[in-house]
Design an enzyme around this catalytic site. Sequence first.
Site, mmCIF file in Angstrom:
data_model
loop_
_atom_site.group_PDB
_atom_site.id
_atom_site.type_symbol
_atom_site.label_atom_id
_atom_site.label_comp_id
_atom_site.label_asym_id
_atom_site.label_seq_id
_atom_site.Cartn_x
_atom_site.Cartn_y
_atom_site.Cartn_z
ATOM 1 C CB CYS A 135 -0.699 0.332 1.085
ATOM 2 S SG CYS A 135 -2.245 1.710 1.290
ATOM 3 C CG ASP A 181 -7.063 -1.932 -4.786
ATOM 4 O OD1 ASP A 181 -7.782 -0.831 -4.013
ATOM 5 O OD2 ASP A 181 -5.322 -2.645 -4.794
ATOM 6 C CG HIS A 213 -6.488 -1.724 -0.881
ATOM 7 N ND1 HIS A 213 -5.614 -0.969 -1.801
ATOM 8 C CD2 HIS A 213 -6.143 -0.731 0.925
ATOM 9 C CE1 HIS A 213 -4.954 -0.675 -1.604
ATOM 10 N NE2 HIS A 213 -4.440 0.048 -0.008
#
Length: 248
Positions: A135, A181, A213
Amino acid sequence: MASNPAGKCCTVGVKHEGTAKGEIKKIGDVRTYFSYPEDKSTQNAVLILTDVIGLDFINAQLIADQFAANGYFAVMPDLFFGNPVPMNPPEGFEIMKWIETDMPKTDKVDPVVEATIKEMRGPLGVQKIGAVGYCFGGKYVCRHLKKGKIEAGYTAHPSFVDAEELEGIEGPLSISAAETDQIFPAPKRHESEAILNKLDVPWQINLFSDVVHGFAVRSDISKPREKFAKEAAFLQAVHWFDEHVKSS
């Protein structure tokens, strides 16, 4: 942008069970998690750049230990200076406000990454580095994937990556993406593919169904499809580094 900024989905997930085997020391003033392979070798290493949950999250430490179990010296600095986002934050927590007021910006994070690489290639005796970014960390894998710094990069569900940062990579890059996502959706994935296709570096994008995600770190591993995707994404990174770090 090659991926969107972080959102609420970057803060939710499932805490995994296990006992961390590494240790927290310091590189300069920055707390850093170290996990050593069985033979204690530091020749081949993985620099892990975390998501916004940060250094002390057991899931991140267990991932570092997994890389160590696969023969890589794992080094994971605190990119948030002791102020990460709590996982599954309490009602009223506003991720966008945290991003605006508390999230370290590039001028703060870049020096931490630079200092960590310098320490790894110096006193710690590392010869080759693979960088992992989950991320938030994916942005900094791209920014530092340069010759003489990092041999190869891997990122799962990246956020905050500018197109120019992706265009500027100088080494092999592997990406794990989730079917669902909003941070790295299909249009951004396709944009990233188009950018990578113009570069003279090896690249790879694997898309995993039935996950969202954060799956590579915070999946509910009691659910078989999520467990498979998490484990397969990790093996994707290991195989990438076995090819582009150990054998380069």
